[in-house]
Write a protein that holds these residues in place. Structure first.
Motif, PDB file in Angstrom:
ATOM      1  N   UNK A 105       0.841  -1.210   0.000  1.00  0.00           N
ATOM      2  CA  UNK A 105       0.000   0.000   0.000  1.00  0.00           C
ATOM      3  C   UNK A 105       0.870   1.251   0.000  1.00  0.00           C
ATOM      4  N   UNK A 106       2.188   1.045   0.092  1.00  0.00           N
ATOM      5  CA  UNK A 106       3.112   2.166   0.122  1.00  0.00           C
ATOM      6  C   UNK A 106       3.752   2.374  -1.236  1.00  0.00           C
ATOM      7  N   UNK A 107       4.267   3.609  -1.421  1.00  0.00           N
ATOM      8  CA  UNK A 107       5.071   3.931  -2.594  1.00  0.00           C
ATOM      9  C   UNK A 107       6.546   3.813  -2.219  1.00  0.00           C
ATOM     10  N   UNK A 108       7.346   3.393  -3.183  1.00  0.00           N
ATOM     11  CA  UNK A 108       8.779   3.287  -3.005  1.00  0.00           C
ATOM     12  C   UNK A 108       9.487   4.001  -4.147  1.00  0.00           C
ATOM     13  N   UNK A 109      10.702   4.456  -3.849  1.00  0.00           N
ATOM     14  CA  UNK A 109      11.503   5.156  -4.841  1.00  0.00           C
ATOM     15  C   UNK A 109      12.432   4.153  -5.527  1.00  0.00           C
ATOM     16  N   UNK A 110      12.363   4.086  -6.846  1.00  0.00           N
ATOM     17  CA  UNK A 110      13.204   3.148  -7.599  1.00  0.00           C
ATOM     18  C   UNK A 110      14.127   3.914  -8.542  1.00  0.00           C
ATOM     19  N   UNK A 111      15.309   3.307  -8.787  1.00  0.00           N
ATOM     20  CA  UNK A 111      16.307   3.912  -9.671  1.00  0.00           C
ATOM     21  C   UNK A 111      16.686   2.940 -10.776  1.00  0.00           C
ATOM     22  N   UNK A 112      16.973   3.499 -11.949  1.00  0.00           N
ATOM     23  CA  UNK A 112      17.549   2.714 -13.017  1.00  0.00           C
ATOM     24  C   UNK A 112      19.046   2.568 -12.803  1.00  0.00           C
ATOM     25  N   UNK A 113      19.678   1.807 -13.696  1.00  0.00           N
ATOM     26  CA  UNK A 113      21.100   1.503 -13.542  1.00  0.00           C
ATOM     27  C   UNK A 113      21.987   2.627 -14.050  1.00  0.00           C
ATOM     28  N   UNK A 114      21.420   3.561 -14.782  1.00  0.00           N
ATOM     29  CA  UNK A 114      22.192   4.675 -15.325  1.00  0.00           C
ATOM     30  C   UNK A 114      22.619   4.420 -16.760  1.00  0.00           C
ATOM     31  N   UNK A 115      22.654   5.479 -17.532  1.00  0.00           N
ATOM     32  CA  UNK A 115      23.129   5.396 -18.916  1.00  0.00           C
ATOM     33  C   UNK A 115      24.025   6.596 -19.199  1.00  0.00           C
ATOM     34  N   UNK A 116      25.154   6.332 -19.831  1.00  0.00           N
ATOM     35  CA  UNK A 116      26.150   7.381 -20.053  1.00  0.00           C
ATOM     36  C   UNK A 116      25.768   8.234 -21.264  1.00  0.00           C
ATOM     37  N   UNK A 117      25.811   9.528 -21.064  1.00  0.00           N
ATOM     38  CA  UNK A 117      25.649  10.488 -22.157  1.00  0.00           C
ATOM     39  C   UNK A 117      26.927  11.311 -22.223  1.00  0.00           C
ATOM     40  N   UNK A 118      27.568  11.287 -23.387  1.00  0.00           N
ATOM     41  CA  UNK A 118      28.803  12.029 -23.590  1.00  0.00           C
ATOM     42  C   UNK A 118      28.629  12.956 -24.780  1.00  0.00           C
ATOM     43  N   UNK A 119      28.872  14.241 -24.548  1.00  0.00           N
ATOM     44  CA  UNK A 119      28.741  15.249 -25.595  1.00  0.00           C
ATOM     45  C   UNK A 119      30.120  15.809 -25.883  1.00  0.00           C
ATOM     46  N   UNK A 120      30.578  15.615 -27.102  1.00  0.00           N
ATOM     47  CA  UNK A 120      31.901  16.093 -27.487  1.00  0.00           C
ATOM     48  C   UNK A 120      31.817  17.494 -28.091  1.00  0.00           C
ATOM     49  N   UNK A 121      32.863  18.261 -27.878  1.00  0.00           N
ATOM     50  CA  UNK A 121      32.856  19.656 -28.385  1.00  0.00           C
ATOM     51  C   UNK A 121      33.432  19.731 -29.795  1.00  0.00           C
TER      52      UNK A 121
END
Length: 121
Positions: A105-121
């Protein structure tokens, strides 16, 4: 078991675009807010954008006008469209969701594993 699975990160040149996706799966009864955070090397994790179950959105000032968050409640999926990317957007991006599992009956906070974003100049 509830899990968040992200996809869509990668390497892009400055000015380019990427679209991140995050799908929630498992025994889910309801999903409240969903959002994207990012963490650059040596920096604290920060909220990039969030969206409520009714579609209200919120953005960190540095991405306003460039990023757009959306969700598909039928697919339990949240998206982050990132345009006009800058090198300072480089970070690991994490999906976050406030979920009520079907076994609770409760809400829980969940996280994904992460994904890398790299922006080159």
């Amino acid at each position: 078991q509830v899990q968040l699975v992200e996809s869509g990160g990668g390497l892009v040149q400055a000015g380019g675009s990427l679209r991140l996706s995050c799908a929630a799966s498992g025994s889910i009864y309801r999903i409240n807010d969903m959002g994207w955070y990012r963490q650059a090397p040596g920096k604290q994790r920060e909220l990039v954008a969030s969206i409520t179950s009714l579609g209200s959105t919120n953005y960190v000032e540095s991405v306003k006008g460039r990023f757009a968050i959306s969700r598909d409640n039928t697919k339990n999926t949240v998206y982050l469209q990132m345009n006009s990317l800058k090198p300072e957007d480089t970070a690991v991006y994490y999906c976050n969701a406030n979920i009520q599992p079907s076994t609770s009956v409760r809400y829980f906070n969940y996280w994904g594993q992460g994904t890398q974003v790299t922006v080159s100049s």
